[in-house]
Every structure is written in structure tokens, then in C-alpha cells.
Design a protein around this motif. Sequence first.
Motif, short mmCIF file in Angstrom:
data_model
loop_
_atom_site.label_atom_id
_atom_site.label_comp_id
_atom_site.label_asym_id
_atom_site.label_seq_id
_atom_site.Cartn_x
_atom_site.Cartn_y
_atom_site.Cartn_z
N PHE A 378 0.83 -1.20 0.00
CA PHE A 378 0.00 0.00 0.00
C PHE A 378 0.87 1.25 0.00
N MET A 379 1.89 1.27 0.82
CA MET A 379 2.77 2.44 0.91
C MET A 379 3.61 2.60 -0.36
N PHE A 380 4.01 1.49 -0.98
CA PHE A 380 4.78 1.57 -2.22
C PHE A 380 3.99 2.24 -3.34
N THR A 381 2.66 2.14 -3.31
CA THR A 381 1.86 2.75 -4.36
C THR A 381 1.94 4.27 -4.33
N TYR A 382 2.48 4.84 -3.24
CA TYR A 382 2.70 6.28 -3.21
C TYR A 382 3.75 6.71 -4.23
N ILE A 383 4.61 5.79 -4.69
CA ILE A 383 5.65 6.16 -5.64
C ILE A 383 5.03 6.61 -6.97
N PRO A 384 4.20 5.79 -7.63
CA PRO A 384 3.56 6.30 -8.86
C PRO A 384 2.59 7.45 -8.60
N ILE A 385 1.93 7.42 -7.45
CA ILE A 385 0.99 8.50 -7.12
C ILE A 385 1.72 9.84 -7.05
N THR A 386 2.87 9.86 -6.40
CA THR A 386 3.64 11.10 -6.26
C THR A 386 4.17 11.59 -7.60
N ILE A 387 4.60 10.66 -8.44
CA ILE A 387 5.09 11.04 -9.77
C ILE A 387 3.98 11.70 -10.59
N VAL A 388 2.80 11.08 -10.60
CA VAL A 388 1.68 11.63 -11.36
C VAL A 388 1.27 12.99 -10.79
N ALA A 389 1.21 13.09 -9.45
CA ALA A 389 0.79 14.35 -8.81
C ALA A 389 1.74 15.49 -9.13
N PHE A 390 3.01 15.19 -9.30
CA PHE A 390 4.00 16.24 -9.59
C PHE A 390 3.73 16.90 -10.93
N PHE A 391 3.29 16.12 -11.90
CA PHE A 391 3.12 16.64 -13.26
C PHE A 391 1.67 17.02 -13.60
#
Length: 413
Positions: A378-391
Motif C-alpha cells: 500500500f505504501m509503495f503505491t505512493y511512488i507512482p501516485i507522487t510522480i503523477v501528482a508532480f506533473f
Amino acid sequence: MEKIILINLVIAIIFCICYSYQFLYVIVSLMKKDKPHQETKAHRFAVLIAARNEETVINHLIDSINTQTYDQGEVTVFVVADNCTDQTAACARKMGAIVYERFDQTKIGKGHAMEFLLNQMEKDYAPFDGYFVFDADNVLDQNYILEMNKTFSDGYDIITSYRNSKNYGDNWISSGYAIWFLWESEFLNRGRMLLGTSCAVSGTGFFFSRRIIEKYGGWKFFLLTEDIQFTVDNVLSGEKIGYCRQAMLYDEQPVKFQQSFRQRMRWAKGFFQVFHRYGLDLFKGSLQRNTSCYDMLMVIMPAIILTLFTLIFNGSMILFGDYTTYQDDLIMMMMGRMILNMYLMLVFIATVTTATQWKNIHTTSFKKLAYIFTFPFFMFTYIPITIVAFFKKVEWQPIEHSRAKTLAEIKEG
């Protein structure tokens, strides 16, 4: 190759320097007892609920407020039915709440709804001593307001509470949220409270006094994560946010990944917004040895940034670097070790949280144990979430709530 190893080592050292202090919170939370309360005083409270199409769940929240052990004559419930197209307003009125309806498609989000509600209350009602903020899907323990009043009487003008979950056992997504909120409540905020530093407000289940709202001239927090903005702004102005461990709130967590992705993308974008607005001031405060400023700086500059940098750096070396197969394998091994260490650290967090909060987690023993090992994913899914949110441009969107449970039904698991 030596430079790559050195850079990875430096990143690991930076990570430890930035976040190792949080383990002091864990040790203190496990070893120290809560301080006794001072003399409790009676206060007059308003409950603020911003609701958008919440007819399914709002009745249970208001019922849990109406059955509080605190003097009911001193508690008034206010609801802003924000751009609702269902029967939220009618349901809330039927339960005895004072309801204001708001229709504004230009200023969207909880912050704007809160501003509207407080402005209307200011016109129609005498000032209250303090204000509670809840989401419509929440359910309160019967002693919630009684316990929060004790902490208010101790001198804290902003207080956050113990955030539990209505639907811990639904799946790995809902349990992932729940474990983190329990960890945040019991080990981060409680550790801060015991050490005399400022706690952090997290979304729902918090309180602020009349003095705080007068200081700002109303509610002035409109970023995507208005709770973190509220926290950071108050920390920078010298306020110390308290934590009430005995005031328990139950919150509904998403169960669908798409919904969770959208919600956490908003959170990630909100952290970027808060960092952009307050990061420099928090850094300056940190240089002046203000531990609360440093703590909040680490909160809004999450570890995921260092993790992303490490993954991107090592991935780039493999794809574009002129290395031998052996050296590529070595880089892959370093990345694998980093991911394994992250997994084990998150398992540790989930294990400590589950073991210490076992009685407060309302699901089967099997699920309690199984979700320890799914929490890292669950916590690892923050990696793609953060990338998408940045752009990506992110706007506030409502989250559907459907778990209509009473307090007794929640505790049955």
C-alpha cells in the motif's frame, strides 16, 4: 562505479539523518505514561461538518454526537451541505443539526465550505468556546468530547485525536490507510505530545478554540491539504498542537484502488503546495532549533522524494550508463536491497502498530496479521501516485462513503 556506491550511501545517510528522530517518538510512546490532566472546565462547543452528498452516512455521525457523555446542552451541531444533490441537508436537519446549504461551483473544496459555514454561524450565533471538525462519514466514541475537553482545559487551543477505522478489515487498501493513521496517532502524535513538541492535524477529528479562529479572522486554509496547511501555519506562528489519545474517532477508508489513487494524488499535490508556500519558513525555523518546524518540514517533504530520486538515479545508470553486465547487476542488487529494507521497515511499523493497538482494531485476528504484510505494498503505491501528482493538475473531488455503521456495529468487526 565507486561514485554510484558513494551516492547511494550518501542518500541512505541523508534519509537516516532526516527521519531517525521519529524513532524517539516510538520509544517515548512505549515507555512513558500520559501526563495527568489539570482541573477540567466546562465549555460551550460547536461541531462543524462539511458534507457533500453524504445522506448514507451522516445520520450515524450526528447520532454519535447526540449520545455523547458530555453535557448535550453545551454542544451544537452545524452542517454545511456543500453543493449537494441528495438528501444530506434533510437528513441532518431530521437529526437535529443546524444546516446551511451552499451552492458554489467556483470555490470547491472543504476549506471553502468551512469558511462559508463559520461566516454564517458568526452572523447567526454567539461565539463558541471551541469548534470540532468532522467528516460526515465519521463516528465518535461516546466519551470523545468529554476527553477532548480535558485536553482543552489543559491549555491546548488546537487538538487532534485518535483516528481509528470503520472498515479496517475490508481489504488491503482500507487496512493500509488504517494502519498508517493508527501509527500516526499512537506513535507520532503521542510521541510529540509526550516530548512537548507540536502535533499534526490529520484530515478530520480535530479541534480549535475561539482564539484561533479570531487570530485568522475565520477559516483561511484552502490548499488541497487544508489540514496540513492549518498545522504548518499554526506551528510557524508559535502554536503548540495537542493530542488527545482517549478521544477516539472512526473514519471510513476507500476500498477501490482508483478512488484511493485519486484521493492520495490530491494529498501528494497538497504536500507540494504546502512545501512551496511554507518550506523556506520551516527551514529557517529549523535552523533556529525549532524542533516543531523541523518535524513539519520532514512531514511535508516526505521520504518518498528520496526514494524516487534513488530509483530514478540507479535506473538511469542501468539504462544509460556505460557499465559491464556485472556492474549493472551490482546496481540492481543495491536497488533490490533498498526496496527490501523499505519493505522490512514498513513491516516493522505495521507490526508495532498492530501489536500495540490490537484491541482497538475491529476485525478478525487473521486479517490483523495478514495486513501487516500487505501494508508495505500500500505504501509503495505512493511512488507512482507522487510522480503523477508532480506533473498533473489536481483538483478537489469528493470521495464516496457507503459504510453506514453505528458505533456498536463497528466494534463488532
